[in-house]
Scaffold this active site. Structure first.
Site, PDB file in Angstrom:
ATOM      1  N   GLU A   1       7.831   0.762   4.721  1.00  0.00           N
ATOM      2  CA  GLU A   1       8.571   1.330   3.582  1.00  0.00           C
ATOM      3  C   GLU A   1       9.150   2.703   3.898  1.00  0.00           C
ATOM      4  O   GLU A   1       8.491   3.734   3.692  1.00  0.00           O
ATOM      5  CB  GLU A   1       7.657   1.420   2.343  1.00  0.00           C
ATOM      6  CG  GLU A   1       8.397   1.973   1.120  1.00  0.00           C
ATOM      7  CD  GLU A   1       7.548   2.029  -0.160  1.00  0.00           C
ATOM      8  OE1 GLU A   1       6.371   1.595  -0.117  1.00  0.00           O
ATOM      9  OE2 GLU A   1       8.055   2.513  -1.180  1.00  0.00           O
TER      10      GLU A   1
ATOM     11  N   LYS B   1      10.474  -2.625   3.139  1.00  0.00           N
ATOM     12  CA  LYS B   1      10.571  -2.241   1.722  1.00  0.00           C
ATOM     13  C   LYS B   1      11.448  -1.000   1.627  1.00  0.00           C
ATOM     14  O   LYS B   1      10.939   0.133   1.611  1.00  0.00           O
ATOM     15  CB  LYS B   1       9.175  -1.985   1.124  1.00  0.00           C
ATOM     16  CG  LYS B   1       9.227  -1.568  -0.349  1.00  0.00           C
ATOM     17  CD  LYS B   1       7.855  -1.673  -1.032  1.00  0.00           C
ATOM     18  CE  LYS B   1       7.910  -1.051  -2.438  1.00  0.00           C
ATOM     19  NZ  LYS B   1       6.684  -1.291  -3.228  1.00  0.00           N
TER      20      LYS B   1
END
Lengths: 389, 385
Positions: A211, A254
């Site tokens: 992420e 992400k």
């Protein structure tokens, strides 16, 4: 590197063999980790399952302190049992597994059970939802920068991952926080942390969600500027993942969607989709099975409309363009529950409706009306200071 | 006149990567093509080089098989026997002219034995302007990386070559040429296909990162890698096309972002038939599995020419039409392979079992700096031509 052909030729003719012999012991990193990792087949299957078309991730891994802040907004005390009850409501929502393939948990939650004594990991597995686990331990400010952060958690990470795997987790998540205009120091520090975490997670049987969040922040920066910085950060992250031998077939990404700054006019779903898709096409190789966008402050309806627009902008995408939503699935659910047992069914219903709307959007089939239309941005302050924040 | 915008270059790249079409790499330097001609008993003169390339550029049906042809700078300025410039001959057939812009390999300062970097950056900007004026629409620069068993190319070799490729690509895009980025991992050596795959991942990922850093638009770029095959001295039996396809697609999916318009594989030592069958298998598998968003096509040199040269050798004028027909047949076979539709007999006459088009070290380029004294090179050995 400018040198004349003549001198180069002369040099090579007399070249000593030292350099060559030094190299003989160098291993091919990617080859050895992939081949020797006993979890590799399972990791690939896990990543592919989570990225199943029509499904996404429920991000419910807020730390105790953050969860406390959310509970406080509906007048609920931040106790372990209240946190447990709140997550029980989410995970036992009937039919959630039709739309959710994975749920990210915080450390405490992974080991909790329902009031009836059923472990959360078992509740989820029964729903067809894979348990995931946040493994970073929070943000620290990088000294010498203007409040930029580095993500902590590499020390002892291998052991933690092994323990989580044993408990039933099959994927992990680590959040790096960057911004439009991040310094090189911050970019490299965060990209390194992500790559090293991903390597350790794979070595211990957990699919790493990578992420690199470029936060939706204050300012009038344009959507193009956001896209540029997202590309830049992705490029460094992908480079380091490669250098560290992380197998892309067994990760999930992400990222943020591309959005203009908070003080600039909002972008239409079509524009968000255009720049976000372009960024992904430029930086993410097709081996990554799923790109699970964070909601990061977008309203519930905005999160769904933008997700739908992504499919329209990229109809044959090689990766699943899907979601890993926290606030965009939980905000109205929490407000509806407000800590009261009599509201539980209604709250669960809202959650499943939101999950279904986003599932339809992932398939490019969302039509509306939205279960929670017209909501505003759901912003939260950046928290630093170490574990539990 | 302003050079083309990035969007216009992206359109050129997309046209070069059009489905079912590929590139003829006929950009052998004077020395390299000369050695091949001489092996066939043909004197290495400018006229013979011109006549040979004319065969290729007037072959039947190339407009349906080739989106572009890569040329050496001498050839870019040459004409067909009726006086029509080659660039124009090709344009009439719907084929774009490309140009090799690098000036050959040099030993890599500080690298391992046999590692190289590529010359040509210092004069590239001016050269590109000249080539654009002559009608070139795209360019090509070749970096060479070595793989040994169990060992990737050195970090230095990867870094230097990736950065040179990125610099070359940026200069080309600014000048109005679509750059073909060629990080060739050499087929020479005893390495397994697995080692080759790992080395390819490392090298191509580094190139992609360098391209971004240098501001190169991937949409207006093509990649020219080697398919994932074992080394020429590997003792294991050669992999079937299906295995080559699986290994190659796995690598490409891991390192090539979808924005790259096309992946144009080099043939690099594979026989003509091997190259076609492997390309065909790659496309069949891509269609079956999906998740292959770029065009998967060819940029073959020897893979489109070995049999042509064999026919033309030792009796150039009398076998010209036969040689030309062979060139057309090879083009059509690979165009079919690029669609995953190759079937039937392969036209090659240089692909007997166990054959190879592998050439050992060809020596340093001498046409660029005639005063340079290249190091002693092993004797050239050509097989199958």
């Amino acid at each position: 590197m400018a040198l004349s052909a003549k001198s180069a030729a002369a040099r090579s003719a007399a070249a000593p063999r030292g350099a060559a012999s030094r190299a003989r012991t160098v291993r091919v990193a990617a080859l050895s980790t992939e081949k020797s990792n006993p979890y590799m087949e399972e990791l690939r299957a896990t990543a592919n399952y989570i990225a199943t078309r029509g499904k996404g991730i429920l991000a419910s891994d807020e730390s105790n302190a953050t969860t406390g802040k959310r509970l406080a907004t509906v007048g609920v005390d931040n106790t372990e049992d209240n946190r447990r009850a709140w997550r029980e409501l989410l995970y036992t929502a009937p039919g959630l597994g039709q739309y959710i393939s994975g749920a990210i948990m915080f450390d405490e939650t992974l080991f909790q059970s329902t009031a009836g004594g059923v472990q959360f990991v078992d509740v989820l597995k029964k729903q067809g939802i894979l348990p995931g686990i946040k493994v970073d331990t929070g943000l620290e400010v990088i000294p010498g920068t203007d409040g930029e952060t580095s993500t902590q958690g590499l020390d002892g990470l291998g052991e933690r991952c092994a323990r989580y795997y044993k408990q039933g987790a099959r994927f992990a998540k680590w959040r790096a926080v960057l911004k439009v205009g991040s310094s090189t120091t911050a970019i490299l520090e965060n990209a390194h942390g992500l790559a090293r975490y991903a390597q350790i997670a794979q070595a211990n049987g957990l699919v790493p969600i990578v992420e690199p969040e470029v936060t939706l922040g204050p300012g009038t920066y344009t959507i193009e500027e956001n896209a540029y910085w997202s590309e830049k950060i992705n490029s460094h992250v992908m480079r380091l993942l490669n250098e560290y031998g992380v197998v892309l077939d067994a990760i999930l990404l992400k990222p943020n969607m591309c959005l203009p700054g908070l003080d600039a006019p909002t972008a239409s779903p079509a524009d968000v989709a255009k720049y976000t898709v372009r960024t992904m096409l430029r930086s993410i190789p097709p081996a990554v099975p799923g790109i699970h966008f964070l909601s990061g402050g977008m309203s519930e309806e905005e999160s769904t409309l933008n997700l739908q627009a992504l499919q329209e902008a990229c109809p044959n995408s090689p990766w699943s363009l899907t979601f890993s939503y926290g606030r965009a699935l939980q905000s109205s659910t929490l407000k509806t529950w407000a800590g009261k047992k009599e509201n539980a069914d209604k709250a669960q219903d809202i959650l499943v409706q939101l999950a279904r709307a986003n599932s339809q959007a992932q398939l490019g089939k969302y039509k509306g009306p939205h279960p929670v239309p017209g909501g505003g941005r759901i912003l939260q302050a950046l928290r630093t200071g170490g574990p539990g924040k | 006149m302003a050079p083309p915008s990035i969007d216009e270059l992206a359109a050129v790249a997309a046209a070069l990567a059009a489905p079912g079409k590929g590139l003829l790499a006929s950009d052998e330097s004077t020395g390299t093509i000369g050695k091949r001609l001489e092996k066939g008993g043909i004197e290495n003169t400018a006229e013979n080089r011109r006549a040979y390339r004319e065969l290729l550029y007037t072959a039947p049906g190339i407009g349906g098989a080739f989106s572009g042809v890569i040329m050496f700078k001498e050839t870019l300025g040459q004409c067909a026997s009726d006086g029509t410039p080659f660039v124009e001959v090709l344009r009439r057939a719907g084929v774009m002219a490309g140009i090799k812009v690098d000036e050959g390999l040099v030993p890599l300062e500080g690298g391992e034995e046999g590692e190289t970097s590529t010359r040509g950056l210092e004069t590239l900007e001016a050269a590109c302007r000249q080539y654009v004026a002559q009608g070139a629409r795209f360019a090509k620069w070749r970096a060479a990386l070595r793989v040994e068993e169990g060992r990737c190319p050195s970090d230095l070799a990867v870094k230097v070559n990736a950065e040179q490729l990125a610099e070359y690509a940026a200069i080309c895009q600014a000048a109005g040429l679509v750059p073909i980025v060629e990080p060739e991992l050499l087929i020479d050596g005893p390495h397994s296909a697995e080692t080759f795959a790992a080395a390819s991942e490392k090298a191509i990922a580094a190139c992609v990162a360098a391209l971004w850093r240098r501001g190169v638009a991937l949409e207006a770029c093509l990649l020219k890698p080697q398919m994932v095959v074992q080394g020429t001295e590997c003792s294991a039996p050669r992999a079937a096309p299906e295995q080559v396809a699986a290994a190659t697609l796995r690598v490409m999916r891991r390192v090539v972002p979808p924005a790259v318009a096309g992946i144009m594989f080099l043939s690099g030592g594979q026989t003509e038939e091997e190259a076609t069958r492997n390309l065909d298998a790659i496309n069949k598998l891509a269609k079956e599995e999906g998740r292959a968003p770029w065009s998967l096509s060819f940029s073959f040199g020897r893979g489109l020419q070995a049999s042509v040269l064999k026919i033309w050798s030792n009796a150039p004028p009398s076998r010209a039409s036969e040689a030309r027909a062979m060139a057309g047949a090879l083009a059509e076979a690979n165009a079919a392979a690029a669609r995953g539709e190759f079937a039937g007999r392969h036209p090659s006459v240089t692909s007997a079992p166990g054959a190879t088009l592998h050439e050992t070290w060809r020596g340093w380029r001498t046409d660029v700096d005639p005063a340079a004294a290249p190091p002693p090179a092993p004797a050239l050995a050509l097989a199958g031509v």
